[in-house]
Motif scaffolding. Structure first.
Motif, short mmCIF file in Angstrom:
data_model
loop_
_atom_site.label_atom_id
_atom_site.label_comp_id
_atom_site.label_asym_id
_atom_site.label_seq_id
_atom_site.Cartn_x
_atom_site.Cartn_y
_atom_site.Cartn_z
N MET A 84 25.50 71.43 0.71
CA MET A 84 25.39 72.29 1.89
C MET A 84 24.12 73.13 1.86
O MET A 84 23.67 73.62 2.90
N THR A 85 23.51 73.31 0.69
CA THR A 85 22.26 74.08 0.62
C THR A 85 21.11 73.32 1.27
O THR A 85 20.14 73.93 1.71
N PHE A 86 21.22 71.98 1.34
CA PHE A 86 20.16 71.17 1.91
C PHE A 86 20.33 70.91 3.41
O PHE A 86 19.44 70.35 4.05
N VAL A 87 21.47 71.30 3.97
CA VAL A 87 21.74 71.09 5.39
C VAL A 87 21.14 72.27 6.17
O VAL A 87 21.38 73.43 5.83
N PRO A 88 20.37 71.98 7.21
CA PRO A 88 19.80 73.09 8.00
C PRO A 88 20.90 73.91 8.69
O PRO A 88 21.99 73.42 8.96
N SER A 89 20.59 75.14 8.97
CA SER A 89 21.59 76.06 9.52
C SER A 89 22.01 75.67 10.94
O SER A 89 23.06 76.12 11.39
N THR A 90 21.24 74.85 11.63
CA THR A 90 21.65 74.44 12.99
C THR A 90 22.86 73.51 12.95
O THR A 90 23.58 73.40 13.93
N PHE A 91 23.08 72.84 11.82
CA PHE A 91 24.24 71.94 11.70
C PHE A 91 25.48 72.67 11.19
O PHE A 91 26.52 72.06 11.02
N GLN A 92 25.34 73.97 10.93
CA GLN A 92 26.46 74.73 10.37
C GLN A 92 26.86 75.88 11.28
O GLN A 92 26.79 77.04 10.88
N PRO A 93 27.26 75.63 12.50
CA PRO A 93 27.64 76.76 13.35
C PRO A 93 28.90 77.44 12.82
O PRO A 93 29.90 76.79 12.51
N GLY A 94 28.81 78.73 12.63
CA GLY A 94 29.95 79.50 12.16
C GLY A 94 30.10 79.52 10.65
O GLY A 94 30.96 80.21 10.13
N LEU A 95 29.29 78.76 9.95
CA LEU A 95 29.36 78.75 8.48
C LEU A 95 28.21 79.57 7.92
O LEU A 95 27.17 79.73 8.57
#
Length: 94
Positions: A22-33
């Motif tokens: 999850m550290t490598f996933v951009p923040s746009t793919f993590q809404p609410g996380l």
């Protein structure tokens, strides 16, 4: 009993890998996380540490179960040997 600890360790290891990913996933793919990478890294480290502790407990419990089983088998064999040879002296175990 030790299999439960092994399963717990495997589950915690997989969750640690997921949280590390999850550290490598951009923040746009993590809404609410949480988008903070250090939070995911910290969570991953704690999960990995718990998984390693669970693996250690599972290994130690397996070793103690094995020692207990072998000592019980030795006691049974000695009892059977004494039944077959009742006049045998009761010296130290070999």
């Amino acid at each position: 009993m030790s299999r439960n600890f092994y399963a717990l360790a495997a589950t915690l290891g997989v969750l640690a890998l997921v949280s590390c990913g999850m550290t490598f996933v951009p923040s746009t793919f993590q809404p609410g996380l949480p988008a903070n990478g250090s939070l995911w890294k910290t969570l991953s480290m704690f999960l990995l540490l718990l998984g390693l502790v669970s693996m250690l407990i599972g290994s130690m419990s397996h070793l103690f179960e094995q020692v207990d089983r072998r000592s019980e088998e030795r006691r049974r064999a000695d009892r059977q040997r004494r039944k077959k040879n009742p006049g045998e002296s009761h010296g130290p175990l070999k």
